[in-house]
Design a protein around this motif. Structure first.
Motif, PDB file in Angstrom:
ATOM      1  N   LEU A  86       1.102   1.630  -4.915  1.00  0.00           N
ATOM      2  CA  LEU A  86       0.887   0.681  -3.023  1.00  0.00           C
ATOM      3  C   LEU A  86       1.378  -0.340  -2.957  1.00  0.00           C
ATOM      4  N   LEU A  87       2.134  -1.113  -3.674  1.00  0.00           N
ATOM      5  CA  LEU A  87       1.998  -2.870  -3.493  1.00  0.00           C
ATOM      6  C   LEU A  87       3.357  -2.553  -3.255  1.00  0.00           C
ATOM      7  N   LEU A  88       4.432  -1.418  -3.527  1.00  0.00           N
ATOM      8  CA  LEU A  88       6.185  -0.894  -2.921  1.00  0.00           C
ATOM      9  C   LEU A  88       6.066  -0.048  -2.039  1.00  0.00           C
ATOM     10  N   ASP A  89       4.753  -0.160  -1.435  1.00  0.00           N
ATOM     11  CA  ASP A  89       4.868   0.743  -0.251  1.00  0.00           C
ATOM     12  C   ASP A  89       4.591  -0.495   0.448  1.00  0.00           C
ATOM     13  N   GLN A  90       5.873  -0.228   1.708  1.00  0.00           N
ATOM     14  CA  GLN A  90       5.698  -1.859   2.302  1.00  0.00           C
ATOM     15  C   GLN A  90       4.778  -0.946   3.927  1.00  0.00           C
ATOM     16  N   LYS A  91       4.031   0.176   4.313  1.00  0.00           N
ATOM     17  CA  LYS A  91       3.619   0.496   5.109  1.00  0.00           C
ATOM     18  C   LYS A  91       2.046   0.087   4.355  1.00  0.00           C
ATOM     19  N   SER A  92       1.886   0.347   2.529  1.00  0.00           N
ATOM     20  CA  SER A  92       0.348   0.604   2.418  1.00  0.00           C
ATOM     21  C   SER A  92      -0.047  -1.165   2.643  1.00  0.00           C
ATOM     22  N   ARG A  93       1.202  -2.183   1.744  1.00  0.00           N
ATOM     23  CA  ARG A  93       1.467  -3.019   1.402  1.00  0.00           C
ATOM     24  C   ARG A  93       1.077  -4.592   2.983  1.00  0.00           C
ATOM     25  N   THR A  94       1.290  -4.024   3.826  1.00  0.00           N
ATOM     26  CA  THR A  94       0.969  -3.930   5.487  1.00  0.00           C
ATOM     27  C   THR A  94      -0.499  -3.983   5.235  1.00  0.00           C
ATOM     28  N   LEU A  95      -1.068  -3.002   4.979  1.00  0.00           N
ATOM     29  CA  LEU A  95      -2.077  -2.383   5.687  1.00  0.00           C
ATOM     30  C   LEU A  95      -3.060  -3.548   4.726  1.00  0.00           C
ATOM     31  N   LEU A  96      -2.460  -4.100   3.158  1.00  0.00           N
ATOM     32  CA  LEU A  96      -3.743  -4.122   2.291  1.00  0.00           C
ATOM     33  C   LEU A  96      -3.312  -6.447   2.986  1.00  0.00           C
ATOM     34  N   GLU A  97      -2.312  -6.528   3.244  1.00  0.00           N
ATOM     35  CA  GLU A  97      -2.603  -7.920   3.569  1.00  0.00           C
ATOM     36  C   GLU A  97      -3.436  -8.843   3.812  1.00  0.00           C
ATOM     37  N   PRO A  98      -4.107  -7.636   4.779  1.00  0.00           N
ATOM     38  CA  PRO A  98      -5.686  -9.329   6.024  1.00  0.00           C
ATOM     39  C   PRO A  98      -6.123  -8.995   4.898  1.00  0.00           C
ATOM     40  N   MET A  99      -6.665  -8.215   4.151  1.00  0.00           N
ATOM     41  CA  MET A  99      -7.497  -8.058   3.115  1.00  0.00           C
ATOM     42  C   MET A  99      -7.946  -8.422   2.514  1.00  0.00           C
ATOM     43  N   ILE A 100      -6.612  -9.235   1.665  1.00  0.00           N
ATOM     44  CA  ILE A 100      -7.253 -10.808   0.378  1.00  0.00           C
ATOM     45  C   ILE A 100      -7.254 -11.920   1.302  1.00  0.00           C
ATOM     46  N   SER A 101      -7.970 -12.308   0.678  1.00  0.00           N
ATOM     47  CA  SER A 101      -8.204 -14.184   1.021  1.00  0.00           C
ATOM     48  C   SER A 101      -8.871 -14.992  -0.682  1.00  0.00           C
ATOM     49  N   GLY A 102      -9.652 -16.523  -0.173  1.00  0.00           N
ATOM     50  CA  GLY A 102      -9.890 -16.902  -1.374  1.00  0.00           C
ATOM     51  C   GLY A 102      -8.948 -16.851  -2.965  1.00  0.00           C
ATOM     52  N   ALA A 113     -13.943  -6.126  -4.260  1.00  0.00           N
ATOM     53  CA  ALA A 113     -13.714  -5.265  -5.370  1.00  0.00           C
ATOM     54  C   ALA A 113     -12.279  -4.098  -5.390  1.00  0.00           C
ATOM     55  N   PHE A 114     -12.294  -3.258  -3.764  1.00  0.00           N
ATOM     56  CA  PHE A 114     -11.452  -2.475  -4.130  1.00  0.00           C
ATOM     57  C   PHE A 114     -10.080  -3.695  -3.356  1.00  0.00           C
ATOM     58  N   VAL A 115      -9.715  -4.647  -3.144  1.00  0.00           N
ATOM     59  CA  VAL A 115      -8.997  -5.517  -2.863  1.00  0.00           C
ATOM     60  C   VAL A 115      -8.612  -6.025  -4.088  1.00  0.00           C
ATOM     61  N   LEU A 116      -9.126  -6.225  -5.739  1.00  0.00           N
ATOM     62  CA  LEU A 116      -8.656  -6.819  -6.845  1.00  0.00           C
ATOM     63  C   LEU A 116      -7.725  -5.525  -7.456  1.00  0.00           C
ATOM     64  N   ALA A 117      -8.724  -3.908  -6.992  1.00  0.00           N
ATOM     65  CA  ALA A 117      -8.481  -3.122  -8.195  1.00  0.00           C
ATOM     66  C   ALA A 117      -7.198  -2.528  -7.660  1.00  0.00           C
ATOM     67  N   ALA A 118      -6.836  -2.865  -5.574  1.00  0.00           N
ATOM     68  CA  ALA A 118      -5.423  -2.540  -5.307  1.00  0.00           C
ATOM     69  C   ALA A 118      -4.708  -2.853  -5.906  1.00  0.00           C
ATOM     70  N   MET A 119      -4.374  -4.421  -5.797  1.00  0.00           N
ATOM     71  CA  MET A 119      -3.345  -5.230  -6.632  1.00  0.00           C
ATOM     72  C   MET A 119      -3.382  -5.100  -7.972  1.00  0.00           C
ATOM     73  N   PHE A 120      -3.586  -3.880  -8.956  1.00  0.00           N
ATOM     74  CA  PHE A 120      -3.076  -3.481  -9.504  1.00  0.00           C
ATOM     75  C   PHE A 120      -2.549  -2.088  -9.673  1.00  0.00           C
ATOM     76  N   ASN A 121      -2.777  -1.698  -8.568  1.00  0.00           N
ATOM     77  CA  ASN A 121      -1.674  -0.739  -7.831  1.00  0.00           C
ATOM     78  C   ASN A 121      -0.056  -0.835  -7.330  1.00  0.00           C
ATOM     79  N   ASP A 122       0.706  -0.401  -8.403  1.00  0.00           N
ATOM     80  CA  ASP A 122       2.048  -0.298  -8.403  1.00  0.00           C
ATOM     81  C   ASP A 122       2.704   0.317  -7.049  1.00  0.00           C
ATOM     82  N   GLY A 174      -6.750   1.360  -8.224  1.00  0.00           N
ATOM     83  CA  GLY A 174      -5.587   0.469  -9.440  1.00  0.00           C
ATOM     84  C   GLY A 174      -4.496   1.986  -9.745  1.00  0.00           C
ATOM     85  N   ASN A 175      -5.574   3.066  -9.659  1.00  0.00           N
ATOM     86  CA  ASN A 175      -3.967   3.666 -10.006  1.00  0.00           C
ATOM     87  C   ASN A 175      -3.340   5.401  -9.094  1.00  0.00           C
ATOM     88  N   GLY A 176      -4.619   5.946  -7.956  1.00  0.00           N
ATOM     89  CA  GLY A 176      -4.207   6.678  -6.961  1.00  0.00           C
ATOM     90  C   GLY A 176      -3.027   6.378  -5.901  1.00  0.00           C
TER      91      GLY A 176
END
Length: 447
Positions: free
Chosen positions: A336-352, A325-334, A306-308
Protein backbone atom coordinates in the motif's frame (compact mmCIF):
# COMPACT_ATOMS: atom_id res chain seq x y z
CA UNK A 1 35.97 15.34 14.22
CA UNK A 2 36.75 12.73 11.55
CA UNK A 3 39.41 10.07 11.81
CA UNK A 4 42.59 10.88 9.88
CA UNK A 5 42.87 8.01 7.41
CA UNK A 6 45.56 9.61 5.24
CA UNK A 7 48.37 10.11 7.75
CA UNK A 8 50.56 7.00 8.29
CA UNK A 9 49.47 5.07 11.43
CA UNK A 10 52.96 5.36 12.95
CA UNK A 11 52.70 9.16 12.94
CA UNK A 12 49.22 9.07 14.48
CA UNK A 13 50.51 6.77 17.24
CA UNK A 14 53.44 9.09 17.93
CA UNK A 15 51.09 12.07 18.19
CA UNK A 16 48.51 10.39 20.42
CA UNK A 17 51.20 8.89 22.66
CA UNK A 18 51.87 12.36 24.02
CA UNK A 19 48.50 14.06 23.47
CA UNK A 20 46.28 15.21 26.33
CA UNK A 21 43.72 12.63 27.52
CA UNK A 22 40.74 14.65 26.26
CA UNK A 23 42.35 14.94 22.83
CA UNK A 24 42.95 11.18 22.76
CA UNK A 25 39.39 10.50 23.89
CA UNK A 26 37.97 12.58 21.03
CA UNK A 27 40.32 10.88 18.57
CA UNK A 28 39.18 7.45 19.79
CA UNK A 29 35.56 8.41 19.19
CA UNK A 30 36.42 9.24 15.58
CA UNK A 31 38.53 6.08 15.33
CA UNK A 32 35.60 3.94 16.48
CA UNK A 33 33.21 5.51 13.99
CA UNK A 34 35.70 5.01 11.16
CA UNK A 35 36.54 1.41 12.06
CA UNK A 36 32.86 0.52 12.37
CA UNK A 37 31.84 2.19 9.12
CA UNK A 38 34.75 1.03 6.96
CA UNK A 39 35.27 -2.48 8.25
CA UNK A 40 37.12 -2.94 11.49
CA UNK A 41 39.24 -5.92 10.44
CA UNK A 42 41.05 -3.76 7.86
CA UNK A 43 40.96 -0.41 9.59
CA UNK A 44 41.60 -1.13 13.27
CA UNK A 45 45.02 -0.36 14.73
CA UNK A 46 45.91 -2.90 17.42
CA UNK A 47 49.28 -1.23 18.07
CA UNK A 48 47.57 2.09 18.74
CA UNK A 49 45.08 0.51 21.13
CA UNK A 50 47.82 -1.35 23.05
CA UNK A 51 49.94 1.78 23.33
CA UNK A 52 47.05 3.85 24.64
CA UNK A 53 46.11 1.20 27.19
CA UNK A 54 49.65 1.43 28.61
CA UNK A 55 49.06 5.10 29.45
CA UNK A 56 46.53 4.04 32.13
CA UNK A 57 44.66 7.32 31.89
CA UNK A 58 41.01 7.03 33.03
CA UNK A 59 39.66 9.18 30.19
CA UNK A 60 41.67 7.28 27.57
CA UNK A 61 40.52 3.97 29.06
CA UNK A 62 36.93 5.16 28.69
CA UNK A 63 37.53 5.95 25.02
CA UNK A 64 39.07 2.52 24.51
CA UNK A 65 36.16 0.81 26.24
CA UNK A 66 33.78 2.42 23.76
CA UNK A 67 35.85 2.07 20.60
CA UNK A 68 38.62 -0.54 20.84
CA UNK A 69 38.56 -3.49 18.43
CA UNK A 70 40.70 -5.88 20.54
CA UNK A 71 38.34 -8.09 22.55
CA UNK A 72 41.15 -9.11 24.94
CA UNK A 73 41.77 -5.46 25.74
CA UNK A 74 38.01 -5.02 26.30
CA UNK A 75 38.05 -7.98 28.66
CA UNK A 76 40.85 -6.44 30.72
CA UNK A 77 39.16 -3.05 30.91
CA UNK A 78 35.83 -4.56 31.91
CA UNK A 79 37.47 -6.86 34.44
CA UNK A 80 39.28 -3.99 36.17
CA UNK A 81 36.08 -1.96 36.38
CA UNK A 82 34.08 -4.96 37.60
CA UNK A 83 36.65 -5.66 40.33
CA UNK A 84 36.62 -2.01 41.37
CA UNK A 85 39.33 0.60 41.09
CA UNK A 86 38.18 2.75 43.99
CA UNK A 87 36.34 5.16 41.71
CA UNK A 88 32.75 3.87 41.55
CA UNK A 89 31.60 6.51 39.03
CA UNK A 90 34.41 5.70 36.63
CA UNK A 91 33.97 1.95 37.05
CA UNK A 92 30.26 2.16 36.21
CA UNK A 93 31.00 4.28 33.15
CA UNK A 94 33.67 1.83 32.01
CA UNK A 95 31.33 -1.16 32.30
CA UNK A 96 28.58 0.59 30.35
CA UNK A 97 31.09 1.73 27.72
CA UNK A 98 32.27 -1.86 27.22
CA UNK A 99 28.67 -3.06 26.99
CA UNK A 100 28.04 -0.39 24.34
CA UNK A 101 31.12 -1.18 22.22
CA UNK A 102 30.13 -1.92 18.60
CA UNK A 103 33.52 -2.46 16.96
CA UNK A 104 35.29 -5.20 18.94
CA UNK A 105 36.33 -8.01 16.62
CA UNK A 106 35.03 -10.87 18.78
CA UNK A 107 31.50 -9.75 18.00
CA UNK A 108 31.96 -11.07 14.49
CA UNK A 109 32.30 -14.57 15.87
CA UNK A 110 30.34 -14.70 19.13
CA UNK A 111 27.54 -12.24 18.22
CA UNK A 112 27.59 -11.40 21.93
CA UNK A 113 29.48 -8.69 23.83
CA UNK A 114 33.22 -8.79 23.21
CA UNK A 115 35.37 -9.74 26.17
CA UNK A 116 32.44 -10.59 28.45
CA UNK A 117 31.86 -14.22 29.39
CA UNK A 118 28.47 -15.90 29.56
CA UNK A 119 28.78 -16.05 33.35
CA UNK A 120 28.98 -12.25 33.47
CA UNK A 121 26.07 -11.89 31.05
CA UNK A 122 24.06 -14.10 33.37
CA UNK A 123 25.06 -12.01 36.39
CA UNK A 124 23.98 -8.87 34.56
CA UNK A 125 20.67 -10.49 33.67
CA UNK A 126 20.06 -11.42 37.31
CA UNK A 127 21.29 -8.31 39.10
CA UNK A 128 22.62 -5.70 36.67
CA UNK A 129 21.43 -2.12 37.05
CA UNK A 130 19.01 -0.57 34.59
CA UNK A 131 21.72 1.45 32.83
CA UNK A 132 23.80 -1.68 32.36
CA UNK A 133 20.86 -3.68 31.04
CA UNK A 134 19.93 -0.86 28.67
CA UNK A 135 23.49 -0.64 27.29
CA UNK A 136 23.49 -4.39 26.76
CA UNK A 137 20.05 -4.63 25.13
CA UNK A 138 20.44 -1.50 22.97
CA UNK A 139 23.77 -2.52 21.45
CA UNK A 140 23.08 -3.35 17.77
CA UNK A 141 26.36 -5.28 17.57
CA UNK A 142 25.18 -7.79 20.16
CA UNK A 143 22.46 -9.49 18.15
CA UNK A 144 23.26 -12.80 19.81
CA UNK A 145 22.10 -11.37 23.12
CA UNK A 146 18.77 -10.34 21.59
CA UNK A 147 18.37 -13.79 20.08
CA UNK A 148 19.12 -15.58 23.32
CA UNK A 149 17.00 -13.32 25.53
CA UNK A 150 13.96 -13.61 23.25
CA UNK A 151 14.29 -17.38 22.86
CA UNK A 152 15.38 -17.76 26.49
CA UNK A 153 18.53 -19.63 25.52
CA UNK A 154 21.47 -20.01 27.88
CA UNK A 155 22.65 -18.10 29.83
CA UNK A 156 19.19 -16.49 30.11
CA UNK A 157 17.14 -19.70 30.11
CA UNK A 158 16.02 -19.65 33.74
CA UNK A 159 16.23 -16.03 34.86
CA UNK A 160 13.17 -14.80 36.83
CA UNK A 161 10.26 -13.46 34.79
CA UNK A 162 10.63 -9.91 36.10
CA UNK A 163 14.27 -9.76 34.93
CA UNK A 164 13.35 -11.34 31.59
CA UNK A 165 10.66 -8.71 31.13
CA UNK A 166 13.14 -5.95 32.01
CA UNK A 167 15.58 -7.12 29.34
CA UNK A 168 12.88 -7.33 26.68
CA UNK A 169 11.60 -3.87 27.67
CA UNK A 170 15.08 -2.44 27.29
CA UNK A 171 15.56 -3.93 23.83
CA UNK A 172 12.80 -1.82 22.23
CA UNK A 173 14.27 0.43 19.56
CA UNK A 174 17.49 -1.58 19.06
CA UNK A 175 18.55 -0.96 15.45
CA UNK A 176 19.63 -4.59 14.99
CA UNK A 177 15.98 -5.61 14.88
CA UNK A 178 15.63 -3.91 11.48
CA UNK A 179 19.02 -4.75 9.98
CA UNK A 180 19.20 -7.43 7.30
CA UNK A 181 22.82 -8.41 6.65
CA UNK A 182 21.99 -10.89 3.89
CA UNK A 183 24.32 -10.70 0.91
CA UNK A 184 25.50 -12.68 -2.10
CA UNK A 185 27.45 -14.81 0.36
CA UNK A 186 24.33 -15.97 2.16
CA UNK A 187 21.34 -15.02 4.30
CA UNK A 188 21.48 -13.15 7.59
CA UNK A 189 21.08 -16.19 9.84
CA UNK A 190 21.45 -14.19 13.03
CA UNK A 191 18.69 -11.81 11.93
CA UNK A 192 16.52 -14.81 11.18
CA UNK A 193 17.22 -16.26 14.64
CA UNK A 194 16.45 -12.94 16.36
CA UNK A 195 13.04 -12.76 14.72
CA UNK A 196 12.40 -16.44 15.24
CA UNK A 197 13.03 -15.77 18.95
CA UNK A 198 10.69 -12.79 18.84
CA UNK A 199 7.87 -14.80 17.30
CA UNK A 200 8.48 -17.48 19.95
CA UNK A 201 8.28 -14.76 22.58
CA UNK A 202 4.81 -13.79 21.36
CA UNK A 203 3.69 -17.34 22.09
CA UNK A 204 5.62 -17.97 25.32
CA UNK A 205 5.65 -14.71 27.31
CA UNK A 206 3.41 -14.57 30.40
CA UNK A 207 -0.02 -13.04 29.73
CA UNK A 208 0.28 -9.90 31.87
CA UNK A 209 -0.12 -6.19 31.28
CA UNK A 210 3.64 -5.67 31.59
CA UNK A 211 4.33 -8.07 28.76
CA UNK A 212 1.66 -6.53 26.53
CA UNK A 213 3.30 -3.14 26.96
CA UNK A 214 6.85 -4.43 26.45
CA UNK A 215 5.91 -6.29 23.28
CA UNK A 216 3.90 -3.34 21.95
CA UNK A 217 6.90 -1.01 22.29
CA UNK A 218 9.09 -3.65 20.70
CA UNK A 219 6.87 -4.36 17.69
CA UNK A 220 5.87 -0.80 16.82
CA UNK A 221 9.34 0.04 15.48
CA UNK A 222 9.82 -3.09 13.35
CA UNK A 223 10.30 -3.03 9.61
CA UNK A 224 7.73 -5.27 7.96
CA UNK A 225 10.21 -7.18 5.80
CA UNK A 226 12.32 -8.31 8.77
CA UNK A 227 9.63 -10.17 10.72
CA UNK A 228 9.46 -13.95 10.57
CA UNK A 229 6.65 -15.44 8.50
CA UNK A 230 4.39 -17.57 10.67
CA UNK A 231 2.97 -20.96 9.78
CA UNK A 232 -0.70 -22.03 9.60
CA UNK A 233 -2.58 -21.50 12.86
CA UNK A 234 0.23 -19.59 14.62
CA UNK A 235 -1.29 -16.12 14.26
CA UNK A 236 -4.68 -17.26 15.57
CA UNK A 237 -2.94 -18.88 18.53
CA UNK A 238 -1.11 -15.65 19.38
CA UNK A 239 -4.20 -13.47 19.00
CA UNK A 240 -6.24 -15.77 21.27
CA UNK A 241 -3.47 -15.85 23.85
CA UNK A 242 -3.42 -12.09 24.37
CA UNK A 243 -7.15 -11.44 24.00
CA UNK A 244 -7.75 -12.46 27.60
CA UNK A 245 -5.41 -9.86 29.14
CA UNK A 246 -7.02 -6.82 30.78
CA UNK A 247 -5.34 -3.47 31.35
CA UNK A 248 -7.47 -1.12 33.42
CA UNK A 249 -7.35 2.69 33.17
CA UNK A 250 -5.44 4.71 35.73
CA UNK A 251 -6.93 4.53 39.21
CA UNK A 252 -9.66 2.03 38.28
CA UNK A 253 -10.25 -1.66 38.76
CA UNK A 254 -12.56 -2.04 35.76
CA UNK A 255 -12.76 -0.96 32.14
CA UNK A 256 -9.98 -1.07 29.54
CA UNK A 257 -7.09 1.32 29.11
CA UNK A 258 -7.06 2.98 25.68
CA UNK A 259 -4.27 2.31 23.22
CA UNK A 260 -1.42 4.67 22.37
CA UNK A 261 -2.48 5.26 18.77
CA UNK A 262 -6.16 4.30 18.54
CA UNK A 263 -9.39 4.38 20.53
CA UNK A 264 -9.24 0.61 20.90
CA UNK A 265 -8.24 -0.90 24.23
CA UNK A 266 -4.48 -1.18 24.69
CA UNK A 267 -4.74 -4.96 24.40
CA UNK A 268 -6.77 -4.88 21.17
CA UNK A 269 -4.44 -2.28 19.69
CA UNK A 270 -1.54 -4.60 20.45
CA UNK A 271 -3.36 -7.53 18.84
CA UNK A 272 -4.03 -5.42 15.74
CA UNK A 273 -0.34 -4.52 15.56
CA UNK A 274 0.62 -8.21 15.79
CA UNK A 275 -1.89 -9.09 13.07
CA UNK A 276 -0.70 -6.32 10.75
CA UNK A 277 2.91 -7.46 11.09
CA UNK A 278 2.37 -11.23 10.98
CA UNK A 279 -0.84 -11.54 8.96
CA UNK A 280 0.78 -13.08 5.88
CA UNK A 281 1.21 -16.78 6.64
CA UNK A 282 3.22 -19.40 4.75
CA UNK A 283 0.97 -22.27 3.74
CA UNK A 284 3.02 -24.87 1.90
CA UNK A 285 4.61 -22.96 -0.97
CA UNK A 286 2.19 -20.05 -1.00
CA UNK A 287 1.53 -17.05 1.20
CA UNK A 288 -1.99 -16.59 2.50
CA UNK A 289 -3.32 -13.31 3.90
CA UNK A 290 -5.17 -13.98 7.13
CA UNK A 291 -8.49 -12.47 8.19
CA UNK A 292 -10.53 -10.24 5.92
CA UNK A 293 -12.31 -6.91 5.77
CA UNK A 294 -15.54 -8.54 6.94
CA UNK A 295 -14.03 -10.41 9.92
CA UNK A 296 -15.75 -9.86 13.28
CA UNK A 297 -12.47 -9.52 15.20
CA UNK A 298 -10.79 -6.16 14.56
CA UNK A 299 -7.42 -7.91 14.80
CA UNK A 300 -8.30 -10.21 11.91
CA UNK A 301 -9.47 -7.20 9.90
CA UNK A 302 -6.11 -5.63 10.69
CA UNK A 303 -4.36 -8.73 9.35
CA UNK A 304 -6.05 -8.02 6.03
CA UNK A 305 -5.43 -4.26 6.19
CA UNK A 306 -1.73 -4.84 6.85
CA UNK A 307 -1.14 -7.55 4.24
CA UNK A 308 -3.89 -7.62 1.60
CA UNK A 309 -3.99 -5.86 -1.74
CA UNK A 310 -6.41 -3.01 -0.97
CA UNK A 311 -8.37 -1.16 -3.62
CA UNK A 312 -9.17 2.55 -3.14
CA UNK A 313 -12.71 1.56 -2.18
CA UNK A 314 -11.41 -0.90 0.45
CA UNK A 315 -9.09 1.77 1.87
CA UNK A 316 -11.98 4.20 2.30
CA UNK A 317 -14.34 1.57 3.73
CA UNK A 318 -11.66 0.24 6.08
CA UNK A 319 -11.04 3.71 7.47
CA UNK A 320 -14.76 4.40 7.73
CA UNK A 321 -15.26 1.24 9.79
CA UNK A 322 -12.12 1.13 11.95
CA UNK A 323 -10.64 4.64 11.91
CA UNK A 324 -7.19 4.85 13.47
CA UNK A 325 -7.08 1.06 13.90
CA UNK A 326 -7.27 0.79 10.09
CA UNK A 327 -4.55 3.43 9.69
CA UNK A 328 -2.22 1.70 12.15
CA UNK A 329 -2.56 -1.63 10.34
CA UNK A 330 -2.39 -0.14 6.85
CA UNK A 331 0.92 1.58 7.64
CA UNK A 332 2.50 -1.89 7.88
CA UNK A 333 1.23 -2.79 4.41
CA UNK A 334 4.35 -2.26 2.30
CA UNK A 335 2.44 -2.76 -0.93
CA UNK A 336 0.00 0.00 0.00
CA UNK A 337 2.75 2.48 0.95
CA UNK A 338 4.74 1.73 -2.20
CA UNK A 339 1.74 2.61 -4.36
CA UNK A 340 1.54 6.37 -4.89
CA UNK A 341 -2.25 6.48 -5.33
CA UNK A 342 -2.92 4.37 -2.23
CA UNK A 343 -0.48 6.44 -0.21
CA UNK A 344 -2.22 9.62 -1.34
CA UNK A 345 -5.50 8.23 0.02
CA UNK A 346 -3.92 7.14 3.30
CA UNK A 347 -2.02 10.28 4.29
CA UNK A 348 -5.04 12.51 5.06
CA UNK A 349 -6.28 9.76 7.41
CA UNK A 350 -3.14 9.93 9.59
CA UNK A 351 -3.14 12.06 12.74
CA UNK A 352 -1.70 12.27 16.23
CA UNK A 353 1.12 9.95 17.24
CA UNK A 354 0.50 7.86 14.13
CA UNK A 355 2.37 10.53 12.13
CA UNK A 356 5.60 9.45 13.84
CA UNK A 357 4.95 5.81 12.99
CA UNK A 358 4.22 6.76 9.39
CA UNK A 359 7.46 8.70 8.99
CA UNK A 360 9.36 5.78 10.46
CA UNK A 361 7.73 3.33 8.05
CA UNK A 362 8.48 5.55 5.04
CA UNK A 363 12.13 5.81 6.04
CA UNK A 364 12.34 2.04 6.41
CA UNK A 365 10.97 1.57 2.90
CA UNK A 366 13.37 4.20 1.50
CA UNK A 367 16.31 2.22 2.85
CA UNK A 368 15.13 -0.92 1.07
CA UNK A 369 13.78 0.61 -2.15
CA UNK A 370 16.10 3.31 -3.48
CA UNK A 371 13.41 4.73 -5.75
CA UNK A 372 10.95 5.28 -2.91
CA UNK A 373 10.71 8.86 -1.67
CA UNK A 374 9.90 9.10 2.07
CA UNK A 375 8.74 12.72 1.81
CA UNK A 376 4.99 13.27 2.15
CA UNK A 377 2.92 13.15 -1.03
CA UNK A 378 0.02 15.31 0.21
CA UNK A 379 -0.15 18.86 1.52
CA UNK A 380 -1.86 17.65 4.70
CA UNK A 381 1.02 15.37 5.67
CA UNK A 382 3.67 17.88 4.62
CA UNK A 383 2.17 20.38 7.04
CA UNK A 384 2.18 17.82 9.86
CA UNK A 385 5.80 16.82 9.16
CA UNK A 386 6.93 20.43 9.14
CA UNK A 387 5.29 20.95 12.53
CA UNK A 388 6.91 17.78 13.90
CA UNK A 389 10.34 18.84 12.64
CA UNK A 390 9.94 22.29 14.15
CA UNK A 391 9.05 20.80 17.53
CA UNK A 392 12.27 18.78 17.73
CA UNK A 393 14.42 21.38 15.99
CA UNK A 394 15.30 19.14 13.06
CA UNK A 395 14.75 19.47 9.32
CA UNK A 396 15.58 15.81 8.72
CA UNK A 397 15.53 12.62 10.76
CA UNK A 398 18.49 10.44 9.80
CA UNK A 399 17.70 6.71 10.11
CA UNK A 400 14.59 7.49 12.16
CA UNK A 401 16.79 8.12 15.19
CA UNK A 402 14.10 10.30 16.77
CA UNK A 403 11.45 7.59 16.64
CA UNK A 404 13.89 4.90 17.81
CA UNK A 405 14.90 7.10 20.71
CA UNK A 406 11.27 7.69 21.70
CA UNK A 407 10.48 3.98 21.66
CA UNK A 408 13.63 3.19 23.64
CA UNK A 409 13.00 5.95 26.19
CA UNK A 410 9.40 4.88 26.77
CA UNK A 411 10.38 1.26 27.31
CA UNK A 412 13.28 2.23 29.56
CA UNK A 413 11.12 4.64 31.56
CA UNK A 414 8.51 2.01 32.29
CA UNK A 415 11.12 -0.62 33.12
CA UNK A 416 12.93 1.78 35.46
CA UNK A 417 9.78 2.71 37.33
CA UNK A 418 8.82 -0.95 37.67
CA UNK A 419 12.17 -1.92 39.17
CA UNK A 420 12.18 0.98 41.63
CA UNK A 421 8.69 0.48 43.02
CA UNK A 422 8.95 -0.74 46.61
CA UNK A 423 6.91 -3.69 47.86
CA UNK A 424 4.55 -1.59 50.01
CA UNK A 425 3.73 0.56 47.00
CA UNK A 426 3.27 -2.50 44.83
CA UNK A 427 0.53 -3.61 47.19
CA UNK A 428 -1.43 -0.48 46.32
CA UNK A 429 -1.79 -1.77 42.78
CA UNK A 430 0.26 -2.05 39.62
CA UNK A 431 -2.36 -0.20 37.62
CA UNK A 432 -1.69 3.02 39.53
CA UNK A 433 1.87 3.05 38.28
CA UNK A 434 0.74 1.89 34.87
CA UNK A 435 -1.48 4.96 34.67
CA UNK A 436 1.37 7.23 35.74
CA UNK A 437 3.50 5.80 32.95
CA UNK A 438 0.79 6.49 30.40
CA UNK A 439 0.92 10.17 31.37
CA UNK A 440 4.71 10.16 31.06
CA UNK A 441 4.53 8.44 27.66
CA UNK A 442 2.09 11.04 26.38
CA UNK A 443 4.48 13.78 27.43
CA UNK A 444 7.37 12.07 25.64
CA UNK A 445 5.46 11.54 22.42
CA UNK A 446 4.39 15.19 22.36
CA UNK A 447 8.05 16.06 22.06
Amino acid sequence: MDWDSTTPPAIIRARLKHAAPDTVYNALQAYGRYAHAKGLMLNADAKLEAMLEERREPLIDLGLAQNASDYELLSRLYGRARSGTGDAVHDEGMMIACLSNQVASAMLFTQRIAGIEDSELRRLALEGGNDQIKALMQNPAAGGVLRDVYARNEPFNDIPNDRWLLMVHMSAGNRRLNIDESSVDGPDLLGWDIHKGLSTLLRSAPETDGWVRALHYLLIGLAKDTVRTLGPGELEEILRKWAGVSIHPFGRTDGNEEGLYTTLSFVDEFRCLVAALYGRVLNGRTFDVQGGEAAEDVALRSAFYGNGKLSPDQINKGHERDGDAFVLAAMFNDGLLLDQKSRTLLEPMISGYLTHVYERRCEQLAKKWRWFKPAAVTDEMRTVQEMNSAEIGESTRPESSHFDKLVSEIASLRAEVQTKVSKPLQAIGTWTFGGLLVVLMVLIFRH
